[in-house]
Design a protein around this motif. Structure first.
Motif, PDB file in Angstrom:
ATOM      1  N   CYS A 461      11.197 -17.398  -9.138  1.00  9.26           N
ATOM      2  CA  CYS A 461      10.360 -18.394  -8.457  1.00  9.26           C
ATOM      3  C   CYS A 461      11.058 -19.756  -8.342  1.00  9.26           C
ATOM      4  O   CYS A 461      10.390 -20.819  -8.313  1.00  9.26           O
ATOM      5  N   SER A 462      12.405 -19.704  -8.245  1.00  3.83           N
ATOM      6  CA  SER A 462      13.165 -20.943  -8.066  1.00  3.83           C
ATOM      7  C   SER A 462      13.382 -21.185  -6.576  1.00  3.83           C
ATOM      8  O   SER A 462      13.970 -20.339  -5.890  1.00  3.83           O
ATOM      9  N   HIS A 463      12.900 -22.355  -6.091  1.00  9.54           N
ATOM     10  CA  HIS A 463      13.068 -22.671  -4.676  1.00  9.54           C
ATOM     11  C   HIS A 463      14.534 -22.886  -4.328  1.00  9.54           C
ATOM     12  O   HIS A 463      14.985 -22.487  -3.249  1.00  9.54           O
ATOM     13  N   GLU A 464      15.283 -23.560  -5.233  1.00 13.09           N
ATOM     14  CA  GLU A 464      16.689 -23.844  -4.972  1.00 13.09           C
ATOM     15  C   GLU A 464      17.490 -22.536  -4.858  1.00 13.09           C
ATOM     16  O   GLU A 464      18.241 -22.333  -3.910  1.00 13.09           O
ATOM     17  N   ALA A 465      17.309 -21.642  -5.844  1.00 14.33           N
ATOM     18  CA  ALA A 465      18.066 -20.383  -5.841  1.00 14.33           C
ATOM     19  C   ALA A 465      17.666 -19.501  -4.660  1.00 14.33           C
ATOM     20  O   ALA A 465      18.510 -18.836  -4.044  1.00 14.33           O
ATOM     21  N   SER A 466      16.395 -19.500  -4.330  1.00 10.20           N
ATOM     22  CA  SER A 466      15.931 -18.697  -3.200  1.00 10.20           C
ATOM     23  C   SER A 466      16.513 -19.215  -1.894  1.00 10.20           C
ATOM     24  O   SER A 466      16.883 -18.426  -1.012  1.00 10.20           O
ATOM     25  N   ALA A 467      16.574 -20.524  -1.753  1.00 13.81           N
ATOM     26  CA  ALA A 467      17.122 -21.125  -0.537  1.00 13.81           C
ATOM     27  C   ALA A 467      18.580 -20.735  -0.353  1.00 13.81           C
ATOM     28  O   ALA A 467      19.020 -20.394   0.754  1.00 13.81           O
ATOM     29  N   ARG A 468      19.338 -20.757  -1.466  1.00 11.22           N
ATOM     30  CA  ARG A 468      20.753 -20.364  -1.366  1.00 11.22           C
ATOM     31  C   ARG A 468      20.867 -18.890  -0.988  1.00 11.22           C
ATOM     32  O   ARG A 468      21.719 -18.525  -0.166  1.00 11.22           O
ATOM     33  N   ALA A 469      20.033 -18.029  -1.575  1.00 11.82           N
ATOM     34  CA  ALA A 469      20.103 -16.600  -1.265  1.00 11.82           C
ATOM     35  C   ALA A 469      19.725 -16.318   0.178  1.00 11.82           C
ATOM     36  O   ALA A 469      20.292 -15.431   0.816  1.00 11.82           O
ATOM     37  N   LEU A 470      18.781 -17.102   0.726  1.00 13.56           N
ATOM     38  CA  LEU A 470      18.324 -16.881   2.102  1.00 13.56           C
ATOM     39  C   LEU A 470      19.147 -17.654   3.129  1.00 13.56           C
ATOM     40  O   LEU A 470      19.062 -17.375   4.337  1.00 13.56           O
ATOM     41  N   GLY A 471      19.936 -18.625   2.641  1.00 15.46           N
ATOM     42  CA  GLY A 471      20.741 -19.429   3.562  1.00 15.46           C
ATOM     43  C   GLY A 471      19.903 -20.427   4.350  1.00 15.46           C
ATOM     44  O   GLY A 471      20.233 -20.727   5.508  1.00 15.46           O
ATOM     45  N   VAL A 472      18.827 -20.963   3.725  1.00 12.88           N
ATOM     46  CA  VAL A 472      17.957 -21.945   4.385  1.00 12.88           C
ATOM     47  C   VAL A 472      17.761 -23.122   3.443  1.00 12.88           C
ATOM     48  O   VAL A 472      18.175 -23.100   2.273  1.00 12.88           O
ATOM     49  N   HIS A 473      17.090 -24.167   3.924  1.00 11.86           N
ATOM     50  CA  HIS A 473      16.793 -25.342   3.093  1.00 11.86           C
ATOM     51  C   HIS A 473      15.633 -25.010   2.167  1.00 11.86           C
ATOM     52  O   HIS A 473      14.772 -24.188   2.477  1.00 11.86           O
ATOM     53  N   ARG A 474      15.597 -25.684   1.004  1.00 11.86           N
ATOM     54  CA  ARG A 474      14.538 -25.410   0.037  1.00 11.86           C
ATOM     55  C   ARG A 474      13.160 -25.745   0.586  1.00 11.86           C
ATOM     56  O   ARG A 474      12.171 -25.134   0.209  1.00 11.86           O
ATOM     57  N   HIS A 475      13.105 -26.744   1.500  1.00 10.44           N
ATOM     58  CA  HIS A 475      11.804 -27.084   2.077  1.00 10.44           C
ATOM     59  C   HIS A 475      11.295 -25.944   2.966  1.00 10.44           C
ATOM     60  O   HIS A 475      10.075 -25.728   3.075  1.00 10.44           O
ATOM     61  N   THR A 476      12.241 -25.226   3.583  1.00  8.65           N
ATOM     62  CA  THR A 476      11.849 -24.058   4.400  1.00  8.65           C
ATOM     63  C   THR A 476      11.212 -22.991   3.517  1.00  8.65           C
ATOM     64  O   THR A 476      10.211 -22.351   3.891  1.00  8.65           O
ATOM     65  N   VAL A 477      11.779 -22.804   2.328  1.00 12.76           N
ATOM     66  CA  VAL A 477      11.205 -21.839   1.382  1.00 12.76           C
ATOM     67  C   VAL A 477       9.801 -22.243   1.001  1.00 12.76           C
ATOM     68  O   VAL A 477       8.873 -21.431   0.972  1.00 12.76           O
ATOM     69  N   ARG A 478       9.619 -23.567   0.704  1.00 11.19           N
ATOM     70  CA  ARG A 478       8.292 -24.045   0.322  1.00 11.19           C
ATOM     71  C   ARG A 478       7.293 -23.809   1.455  1.00 11.19           C
ATOM     72  O   ARG A 478       6.150 -23.377   1.234  1.00 11.19           O
ATOM     73  N   THR A 479       7.731 -24.090   2.683  1.00  7.37           N
ATOM     74  CA  THR A 479       6.837 -23.938   3.835  1.00  7.37           C
ATOM     75  C   THR A 479       6.429 -22.468   4.011  1.00  7.37           C
ATOM     76  O   THR A 479       5.262 -22.156   4.263  1.00  7.37           O
ATOM     77  N   ARG A 480       7.404 -21.563   3.894  1.00  7.07           N
ATOM     78  CA  ARG A 480       7.101 -20.131   4.063  1.00  7.07           C
ATOM     79  C   ARG A 480       6.160 -19.629   2.964  1.00  7.07           C
ATOM     80  O   ARG A 480       5.235 -18.848   3.231  1.00  7.07           O
ATOM     81  N   LEU A 481       6.382 -20.098   1.738  1.00  6.75           N
ATOM     82  CA  LEU A 481       5.513 -19.661   0.650  1.00  6.75           C
ATOM     83  C   LEU A 481       4.098 -20.198   0.810  1.00  6.75           C
ATOM     84  O   LEU A 481       3.115 -19.493   0.496  1.00  6.75           O
ATOM     85  N   ALA A 482       3.972 -21.438   1.322  1.00 13.23           N
ATOM     86  CA  ALA A 482       2.632 -21.987   1.562  1.00 13.23           C
ATOM     87  C   ALA A 482       1.911 -21.175   2.633  1.00 13.23           C
ATOM     88  O   ALA A 482       0.702 -20.891   2.524  1.00 13.23           O
TER      89      ALA A 482
END
Length: 511
Positions: A461-482
Motif C-alpha cells: 500500500c505504498s503510493h511511491e513504490a506503486s507509482a514506480r512499478a506502474l511508471g506513473v506519478h504518485r498523485h495518479t495512483v492516489r487518484t485511481r485508488l480514490a
C-alpha cells in the motif's frame, strides 16, 4: 502322486512274462518312448486302419494286409508312417499266423519312424494282450481313486491342527510331491511347502502373476510357465472378494489330483471366510480406536491397542490417510495386519471416515510407501505430531491427499503454497463478483483500476513504490485508488477490506 499299480505303459506291457512279448530293439527309439501311456490295445489287418484309431494306442496285426506285396519296402514304410502320424505308440506283429517271423522290411520301416515293434508269439492271443492292458488301466484307476481318498483324509486331518491352513498346504504338497504356496489377499506368500522351495527370481515372477490375478478380482484358475517350471493358480474366496491364491508347481493334474486340490480350495476358502469374520471384528475395534484418538486423548486407545496388537507408535508420529476404494481397503487392511505383527509397536491403523488411517513413527514411511506402490492409491501424510494433536494431523493428511498429485504427499509440501492456494472454484466465483465493478469500469472507461489496486496491495500500500512499478506519478495512483473506492463503495484504509480484495485478486491470479 505315487500309486501301488504300474502305469499302463508299453514298457509295463512288454514286461508281462505271461504274454511272452519280444521287442525287436530299442536303440533307435527316443528316450521315454516305451514309457508313454497306452490308452488301449486294438487289432487290425487293414492296410490303412488309421480312420478307426486314436492317439496313445498300441496296434496288433498279423500282416495279412501285406500278402499282395510281401517284400515291398515302400508298402511297409507307407503303412508305418500312417500309424506314426496318427499317434500310435507301438506295433505288435503276430507271428506264425500269416508268416513266420517279422518281415525285415517292417522292422526297417519301424526303425526309420522310431516306432516300437514287438513280436506277439502264436500261443499268445491278441485278446490276452488287450485284456492285460485293460486290467492295468483299471488297476491304475482304482489306485488313483484310493490315493485320492487317502489324500483327502490326510488333508482333512491336517486341517484340524492348530495352524490348519499351514498344515493343509504342507499335506497337499506332500501328496502331490511338489511345491505348494498360499498367498493372502494382499499378494503376500503366507505359507509354503517345502520352505524356500522356489529360487528368488521364480518367486518374484510368480508373485507378480498372483498380484495380477488378485487385482482382476475374479474367481479363476490359470496355468503358466516360469523358466520352464509349470504352475497352476487357483483363487480363494468369492469373485470381487478374493481371499487369496493357491499356487502349485505342477500342471495337467489328472481328475483325482484336481479333486484333491478342489477339496483343499474348499477347506481353505471356508477357513479364510471364518478368519474374515474375526478380521471384521478387529477392524471395527480399530475404527473405534481411531475415533477415540480423534478426541486427542490417547489414554483409552493406548490400553486397548496394547492388548489388540501391541503399543501405539511412540510420539512424535506421522498420520496418513488413504483414498482407497472399499474394494481395495480390505486387501490393504490384510497387508497392514501382517505389517503390524512384523513391526509391533511401530504401526497402527484403522478405518476412518475418509479412508484408512495409518500411524507410524515420524520419519518411517516404509509401510506408507509400500501401500501406495502396491495398491496404486494416493496417501496424504501429516507433519510430525503428538497424540494430543491427532485430529489436526488427520486434517493435514486429508489436505495433503486431496491437493497432492504424487502417490504420497506430505502436508509440508502443500503447506508451502500458502492458504490462498487452497481457494476453491466457489471462492474464485465470489472473487469475480467482488471485483466486477472495477473490471466493468476498466472495460467501459479504459481505466486501469484493477491493475493499480493489485500493484498497490503488492507493494504494501505504498503510493511511491506503486507509482514506480506502474511508471506513473504518485498523485495518479492516489487518484485511481480514490476512484476505485467510489466504484466499489469500500474504504481502502480498512485492513479487512484490503485483505478481502487481496484474496480476491490472488484467487483470480494466483501467480
Amino acid at each position: 502322486m505315487s500309486t501301488v499299480a504300474d502305469n499302463p505303459t508299453l514298457r509295463a506291457l512288454l514286461s508281462r512274462s505271461d504274454l511272452r512279448l519280444s521287442l525287436t530293439g530299442e536303440d533307435h527309439l527316443e528316450p521315454g518312448t516305451l514309457d508313454q501311456a497306452v490308452r488301449w490295445v486294438h487289432s487290425s489287418d487293414l492296410s490303412d486302419p488309421t480312420p478307426f484309431l486314436s492317439e496313445g494306442l498300441v496296434l496288433l496285426t498279423t500282416g495279412r494286409q501285406f500278402q499282395d506285396a510281401p517284400d515291398d519296402p515302400g508298402a511297409y514304410r507307407a503303412y508305418v508312417h500312417r500309424l506314426a502320424a496318427r499317434g500310435v505308440v507301438g506295433l505288435g506283429f503276430g507271428t506264425e499266423v500269416v508268416r513266420d517271423g517279422i518281415p525285415p522290411a517292417l522292422v526297417e520301416a519301424c526303425r526309420s519312424e522310431r516306432m516300437p515293434l514287438f513280436e506277439v508269439p502264436y500261443r499268445t492271443p491278441f485278446i490276452a494282450v488287450a485284456r492285460a492292458n485293460a486290467e492295468a488301466i483299471a488297476a491304475q484307476a482304482y489306485a488313483r481313486r484310493s490315493w485320492a481318498l487317502a489324500a483327502q483324509r490326510a488333508i482333512a486331518l491336517a486341517a484340524l491342527r492348530p495352524d490348519g491352513l499351514g498344515a493343509t498346504v504342507a499335506e497337499l504338497a506332500r501328496q502331490l510331491d511338489t511345491w505348494v504356496g498360499m498367498y493372502d489377499a494382499a499378494g503376500e506368500l503366507s505359507r509354503e511347502h517345502p520352505a524356500d522351495g522356489l529360487d528368488a527370481a521364480t518367486a518374484e515372477a510368480l508373485g507378480r502373476e498372483v498380484a495380477g490375478v488378485l487385482n482382476r478380482g475374479a474367481r479363476a484358475g490359470s496355468s503358466l510357465r516360469i523358466d520352464g517350471t509349470p504352475f497352476s493358480l487357483q483363487t480363494l474366496g468369492r469373485g470381487g472378494h478374493l481371499r487369496g491364491v493357491i499356487a502349485i508347481a505342477a500342471s495337467d493334474l489328472d481328475q483325482e489330483g484336481r479333486g484333491v486340490v478342489t477339496a483343499v480350495i474348499a477347506m481353505a476358502g471356508l477357513a479364510l471366510e471364518q478368519q474374515q469374520g474375526l478380521s471384521r471384528a478387529r477392524g471395527a475395534l480399530r475404527a473405534g480406536l481411531v475415533q477415540t484418538l480423534m478426541a486427542d486423548d490417547p489414554a483409552l486407545a493406548r490400553r486397548i491397542a496394547r492388548e489388540l496388537s501391541g503399543p501405539l507408535p511412540a510420539a512424535p508420529v506421522e498420520v496418513a490417510v488413504t483414498d482407497a476404494a472399499a474394494s481395495r481397503t480390505d486387501a490393504i487392511a490384510e497387508l497392514l495386519e501382517l505389517r503390524v505383527d512384523e513391526k509391533r509397536g511401530s504401526l497402527f491403523f484403522g478405518r476412518g471416515d475418509d479412508g484408512l488411517v495409518l500411524v507410524v513413527p515420524a520419519g518411517d514411511r516404509s509401510v506408507i510407501d509400500e501401500v501406495a506402490e502396491r495398491f496404486g492409491v494416493r496417501i496424504g501424510v501429516s507433519e510430525p505430531t503428538g497424540y494430543d494433536g491427532f485430529a489436526a494431523a488427520v486434517g493435514q493428511a486429508l489436505v495433503a491427499r486431496e491437493r497432492g498429485s504424487a502417490p504420497v504427499t506430505s502436508f509440508a509440501e502443500v503447506g508451502r503454497a500458502g492458504v490462498l492456494s487452497a481457494l476453491t472454484d466457489e471462492a474464485r466465483a465470489l472473487a469475480r463478483a467482488e471485483l466486477a465493478p472495477l473490471t466493468d469500469h476498466d472495460a467501459h472507461e479504459g481505466t486501469r483500476l484493477v491493475e493499480t489496486l493489485q500493484v498497490w496491495l503488492e507493494h504494501d500500500c505504498s503510493h511511491e513504490a506503486s507509482a514506480r512499478a506502474l511508471g506513473v506519478h504518485r498523485h495518479t495512483v492516489r487518484t485511481r485508488l480514490a476512484l476505485a473506492e467510489r466504484v466499489l463503495g469500500r474504504d481502502l484504509t480498512s485492513f479487512a477490506t484490503r485483505a478481502e480484495l487481496w484474496a480476491a485478486l490472488r484467487a483470480l491470479d494466483p501467480r
